[in-house]
Design a protein around this motif. Structure first.
Motif, PDB file in Angstrom:
ATOM      1  N   SER A 188       0.833  -1.186   0.000  1.00 15.52           N
ATOM      2  CA  SER A 188       0.000   0.000   0.000  1.00 15.52           C
ATOM      3  C   SER A 188       0.864   1.230   0.000  1.00 15.52           C
ATOM      4  N   GLU A 189       0.191   2.331  -0.076  1.00 16.78           N
ATOM      5  CA  GLU A 189       0.855   3.606   0.026  1.00 16.78           C
ATOM      6  C   GLU A 189       0.609   4.193   1.416  1.00 16.78           C
ATOM      7  N   MET A 190       1.488   5.057   1.834  1.00 16.19           N
ATOM      8  CA  MET A 190       1.238   5.873   3.012  1.00 16.19           C
ATOM      9  C   MET A 190       0.677   7.181   2.464  1.00 16.19           C
ATOM     10  N   GLU A 191      -0.290   7.721   3.139  1.00 18.01           N
ATOM     11  CA  GLU A 191      -0.892   8.966   2.669  1.00 18.01           C
ATOM     12  C   GLU A 191      -0.650  10.063   3.695  1.00 18.01           C
ATOM     13  N   LEU A 192      -0.389  11.266   3.198  1.00 18.00           N
ATOM     14  CA  LEU A 192      -0.058  12.408   4.046  1.00 18.00           C
ATOM     15  C   LEU A 192      -0.930  13.590   3.641  1.00 18.00           C
ATOM     16  N   PHE A 193      -1.457  14.327   4.628  1.00 13.70           N
ATOM     17  CA  PHE A 193      -2.219  15.543   4.370  1.00 13.70           C
ATOM     18  C   PHE A 193      -1.693  16.628   5.301  1.00 13.70           C
ATOM     19  N   GLU A 194      -1.233  17.721   4.722  1.00 16.96           N
ATOM     20  CA  GLU A 194      -0.733  18.833   5.524  1.00 16.96           C
ATOM     21  C   GLU A 194      -1.848  19.837   5.762  1.00 16.96           C
ATOM     22  N   ASP A 195      -2.201  20.030   7.032  1.00 15.23           N
ATOM     23  CA  ASP A 195      -3.254  20.967   7.415  1.00 15.23           C
ATOM     24  C   ASP A 195      -2.594  22.236   7.939  1.00 15.23           C
ATOM     25  N   THR A 196      -2.476  23.227   7.078  1.00 16.79           N
ATOM     26  CA  THR A 196      -1.796  24.466   7.469  1.00 16.79           C
ATOM     27  C   THR A 196      -2.595  25.249   8.504  1.00 16.79           C
ATOM     28  N   ALA A 197      -3.922  25.069   8.541  1.00 15.81           N
ATOM     29  CA  ALA A 197      -4.752  25.795   9.512  1.00 15.81           C
ATOM     30  C   ALA A 197      -4.460  25.351  10.940  1.00 15.81           C
ATOM     31  N   THR A 198      -4.125  24.069  11.122  1.00 17.93           N
ATOM     32  CA  THR A 198      -3.865  23.558  12.476  1.00 17.93           C
ATOM     33  C   THR A 198      -2.393  23.231  12.698  1.00 17.93           C
ATOM     34  N   SER A 199      -1.540  23.538  11.735  1.00 17.28           N
ATOM     35  CA  SER A 199      -0.106  23.214  11.812  1.00 17.28           C
ATOM     36  C   SER A 199       0.114  21.746  12.151  1.00 17.28           C
ATOM     37  N   SER A 200      -0.630  20.887  11.453  1.00 19.42           N
ATOM     38  CA  SER A 200      -0.468  19.453  11.693  1.00 19.42           C
ATOM     39  C   SER A 200      -0.400  18.706  10.373  1.00 19.42           C
ATOM     40  N   ILE A 201       0.131  17.511  10.454  1.00 18.32           N
ATOM     41  CA  ILE A 201       0.260  16.618   9.314  1.00 18.32           C
ATOM     42  C   ILE A 201      -0.496  15.342   9.667  1.00 18.32           C
ATOM     43  N   LYS A 202      -1.498  14.991   8.868  1.00 15.05           N
ATOM     44  CA  LYS A 202      -2.208  13.733   9.067  1.00 15.05           C
ATOM     45  C   LYS A 202      -1.488  12.654   8.271  1.00 15.05           C
ATOM     46  N   LEU A 203      -1.256  11.512   8.915  1.00 16.15           N
ATOM     47  CA  LEU A 203      -0.666  10.354   8.250  1.00 16.15           C
ATOM     48  C   LEU A 203      -1.647   9.193   8.312  1.00 16.15           C
ATOM     49  N   ALA A 204      -1.697   8.409   7.251  1.00 19.58           N
ATOM     50  CA  ALA A 204      -2.488   7.184   7.222  1.00 19.58           C
ATOM     51  C   ALA A 204      -1.663   6.120   6.528  1.00 19.58           C
ATOM     52  N   MET A 205      -1.626   4.919   7.104  1.00 17.56           N
ATOM     53  CA  MET A 205      -0.878   3.819   6.514  1.00 17.56           C
ATOM     54  C   MET A 205      -1.473   2.496   6.963  1.00 17.56           C
ATOM     55  N   PRO A 206      -1.318   1.432   6.148  1.00 14.69           N
ATOM     56  CA  PRO A 206      -1.898   0.139   6.509  1.00 14.69           C
ATOM     57  C   PRO A 206      -1.183  -0.480   7.702  1.00 14.69           C
ATOM     58  N   LEU A 207      -1.925  -1.310   8.424  1.00 14.03           N
ATOM     59  CA  LEU A 207      -1.363  -2.041   9.563  1.00 14.03           C
ATOM     60  C   LEU A 207      -2.023  -3.404   9.619  1.00 14.03           C
TER      61      LEU A 207
END
Length: 185
Positions: free
Chosen positions: A48-67
Protein backbone atom coordinates in the motif's frame (compact mmCIF):
# COMPACT_ATOMS: atom_id res chain seq x y z
CA UNK A 1 6.12 17.53 3.28
CA UNK A 2 6.21 21.06 2.01
CA UNK A 3 9.45 22.97 2.31
CA UNK A 4 9.87 23.94 5.96
CA UNK A 5 11.30 27.18 7.38
CA UNK A 6 14.65 25.40 7.92
CA UNK A 7 14.77 24.67 4.15
CA UNK A 8 14.22 20.95 4.74
CA UNK A 9 11.38 18.58 4.05
CA UNK A 10 10.30 15.59 6.08
CA UNK A 11 9.97 12.18 4.46
CA UNK A 12 7.97 9.57 6.39
CA UNK A 13 8.70 5.87 5.86
CA UNK A 14 6.79 3.01 7.46
CA UNK A 15 6.92 -0.72 7.79
CA UNK A 16 4.28 -2.65 9.69
CA UNK A 17 6.05 -1.99 12.99
CA UNK A 18 7.38 1.57 12.97
CA UNK A 19 7.19 4.91 11.24
CA UNK A 20 10.45 6.77 10.61
CA UNK A 21 11.04 10.41 9.71
CA UNK A 22 13.97 11.36 7.50
CA UNK A 23 15.10 14.92 6.83
CA UNK A 24 15.45 15.80 3.16
CA UNK A 25 18.05 18.51 2.65
CA UNK A 26 19.84 19.90 -0.39
CA UNK A 27 22.71 17.56 0.60
CA UNK A 28 20.54 14.42 0.60
CA UNK A 29 18.70 12.31 3.18
CA UNK A 30 19.60 12.58 6.87
CA UNK A 31 18.38 10.37 9.70
CA UNK A 32 16.35 12.50 12.11
CA UNK A 33 16.46 9.85 14.86
CA UNK A 34 12.65 10.02 15.11
CA UNK A 35 10.47 6.93 15.01
CA UNK A 36 7.06 5.87 16.27
CA UNK A 37 6.20 2.30 17.28
CA UNK A 38 2.84 1.15 15.86
CA UNK A 39 2.84 -2.22 17.66
CA UNK A 40 2.29 -4.14 14.42
CA UNK A 41 3.96 -7.29 13.23
CA UNK A 42 5.94 -7.73 10.05
CA UNK A 43 4.01 -9.63 7.41
CA UNK A 44 4.42 -10.39 3.75
CA UNK A 45 1.86 -9.30 1.19
CA UNK A 46 1.15 -5.91 2.70
CA UNK A 47 1.22 -3.52 -0.25
CA UNK A 48 0.00 0.00 0.00
CA UNK A 49 0.86 3.61 0.03
CA UNK A 50 1.24 5.87 3.01
CA UNK A 51 -0.89 8.97 2.67
CA UNK A 52 -0.06 12.41 4.05
CA UNK A 53 -2.22 15.54 4.37
CA UNK A 54 -0.73 18.83 5.52
CA UNK A 55 -3.25 20.97 7.41
CA UNK A 56 -1.80 24.47 7.47
CA UNK A 57 -4.75 25.80 9.51
CA UNK A 58 -3.87 23.56 12.48
CA UNK A 59 -0.11 23.21 11.81
CA UNK A 60 -0.47 19.45 11.69
CA UNK A 61 0.26 16.62 9.31
CA UNK A 62 -2.21 13.73 9.07
CA UNK A 63 -0.67 10.35 8.25
CA UNK A 64 -2.49 7.18 7.22
CA UNK A 65 -0.88 3.82 6.51
CA UNK A 66 -1.90 0.14 6.51
CA UNK A 67 -1.36 -2.04 9.56
CA UNK A 68 -1.74 -5.79 9.83
CA UNK A 69 -2.58 -6.83 13.38
CA UNK A 70 -1.53 -10.35 14.30
CA UNK A 71 -4.44 -11.95 16.09
CA UNK A 72 -6.55 -15.06 15.54
CA UNK A 73 -8.70 -13.29 12.96
CA UNK A 74 -5.90 -11.66 10.97
CA UNK A 75 -7.42 -8.19 11.20
CA UNK A 76 -6.22 -5.49 8.87
CA UNK A 77 -6.52 -1.84 9.71
CA UNK A 78 -5.32 1.61 8.81
CA UNK A 79 -3.23 3.52 11.34
CA UNK A 80 -3.98 7.22 11.50
CA UNK A 81 -2.22 9.94 13.46
CA UNK A 82 -1.42 13.62 13.43
CA UNK A 83 2.09 15.05 13.63
CA UNK A 84 2.73 18.56 14.90
CA UNK A 85 4.31 20.23 11.88
CA UNK A 86 6.42 22.53 14.07
CA UNK A 87 7.81 20.10 16.68
CA UNK A 88 7.56 16.88 14.65
CA UNK A 89 5.96 15.04 17.57
CA UNK A 90 2.82 12.90 17.43
CA UNK A 91 -0.16 14.96 18.59
CA UNK A 92 -1.32 13.48 21.90
CA UNK A 93 -4.38 11.24 21.50
CA UNK A 94 -4.29 11.34 17.68
CA UNK A 95 -3.04 7.77 17.05
CA UNK A 96 -5.79 5.29 16.23
CA UNK A 97 -6.42 2.22 14.11
CA UNK A 98 -9.38 1.95 11.76
CA UNK A 99 -10.28 -1.75 11.84
CA UNK A 100 -11.32 -3.18 8.46
CA UNK A 101 -12.15 -6.59 9.90
CA UNK A 102 -10.88 -10.11 9.36
CA UNK A 103 -10.44 -11.82 6.04
CA UNK A 104 -13.27 -13.68 4.40
CA UNK A 105 -13.47 -17.42 5.16
CA UNK A 106 -11.98 -19.83 2.65
CA UNK A 107 -9.18 -19.17 0.18
CA UNK A 108 -9.89 -15.42 -0.04
CA UNK A 109 -6.87 -13.13 0.43
CA UNK A 110 -6.36 -11.19 3.61
CA UNK A 111 -8.26 -7.91 3.79
CA UNK A 112 -5.16 -5.99 2.74
CA UNK A 113 -5.27 -2.25 2.33
CA UNK A 114 -4.20 -1.26 -1.17
CA UNK A 115 -4.96 2.43 -1.59
CA UNK A 116 -5.33 5.47 0.64
CA UNK A 117 -6.28 9.03 -0.31
CA UNK A 118 -7.37 12.05 1.71
CA UNK A 119 -10.20 14.24 0.50
CA UNK A 120 -9.00 17.70 -0.63
CA UNK A 121 -9.93 19.21 2.75
CA UNK A 122 -8.49 16.30 4.78
CA UNK A 123 -11.82 15.48 6.45
CA UNK A 124 -12.19 12.05 4.83
CA UNK A 125 -9.88 9.14 4.07
CA UNK A 126 -10.73 6.89 1.12
CA UNK A 127 -9.52 3.29 1.50
CA UNK A 128 -9.40 0.49 -1.09
CA UNK A 129 -8.95 -2.98 0.37
CA UNK A 130 -9.77 -6.61 -0.21
CA UNK A 131 -13.26 -7.34 1.15
CA UNK A 132 -13.54 -8.57 4.72
CA UNK A 133 -16.27 -10.15 6.82
CA UNK A 134 -17.32 -6.71 8.11
CA UNK A 135 -16.63 -4.63 4.97
CA UNK A 136 -17.88 -6.63 2.00
CA UNK A 137 -17.10 -3.98 -0.63
CA UNK A 138 -13.53 -2.92 -1.44
CA UNK A 139 -14.04 0.83 -0.96
CA UNK A 140 -14.54 2.39 2.46
CA UNK A 141 -14.58 6.01 3.62
CA UNK A 142 -13.42 7.13 7.05
CA UNK A 143 -14.86 10.45 8.24
CA UNK A 144 -12.49 12.27 10.63
CA UNK A 145 -15.29 14.49 11.97
CA UNK A 146 -17.59 11.64 13.03
CA UNK A 147 -14.87 8.95 13.37
CA UNK A 148 -17.12 6.59 11.39
CA UNK A 149 -16.08 4.11 8.72
CA UNK A 150 -18.60 3.61 5.90
CA UNK A 151 -18.30 0.73 3.47
CA UNK A 152 -19.43 1.94 0.05
CA UNK A 153 -22.03 -0.18 -1.72
CA UNK A 154 -24.13 0.21 -4.82
CA UNK A 155 -21.33 1.15 -7.23
CA UNK A 156 -21.45 -1.09 -10.28
CA UNK A 157 -18.15 -2.86 -10.84
CA UNK A 158 -16.51 -1.60 -7.63
CA UNK A 159 -15.15 -5.10 -6.90
CA UNK A 160 -12.78 -4.63 -9.87
CA UNK A 161 -10.94 -1.93 -7.91
CA UNK A 162 -10.03 -3.81 -4.70
CA UNK A 163 -6.32 -3.76 -5.58
CA UNK A 164 -6.30 -0.17 -6.75
CA UNK A 165 -4.36 2.80 -5.54
CA UNK A 166 -6.48 5.96 -5.27
CA UNK A 167 -5.89 9.53 -6.38
CA UNK A 168 -7.93 12.73 -6.30
CA UNK A 169 -7.76 15.10 -9.23
CA UNK A 170 -9.14 18.59 -9.78
CA UNK A 171 -10.69 19.61 -13.08
CA UNK A 172 -10.78 23.05 -14.72
CA UNK A 173 -13.95 23.94 -12.75
CA UNK A 174 -12.35 23.23 -9.34
CA UNK A 175 -14.35 20.01 -8.94
CA UNK A 176 -12.58 17.01 -7.49
CA UNK A 177 -12.84 13.43 -8.69
CA UNK A 178 -11.67 10.21 -7.13
CA UNK A 179 -9.62 8.08 -9.55
CA UNK A 180 -9.07 4.33 -9.23
CA UNK A 181 -7.27 1.95 -11.59
CA UNK A 182 -8.16 -1.58 -12.64
CA UNK A 183 -7.06 -3.99 -15.33
CA UNK A 184 -10.47 -5.73 -15.25
CA UNK A 185 -12.87 -2.86 -15.93
Amino acid sequence: TRLREDNERWLFIANNQKIYRVNVTCDGLQDSGWSFDRQGSLTSGQRSEMELFEDTATSSIKLAMPLFVTDLLGNNSVSIMSIDSVTGNVVSGSFDNINLGPQLPGPAPDAFVNGLEFSPDGSKLYITHNPSTTNSNPLSIYDYNTQNLTNVSGWSGISNFKNSQIQTAKDDNDNYSLWLASDNY
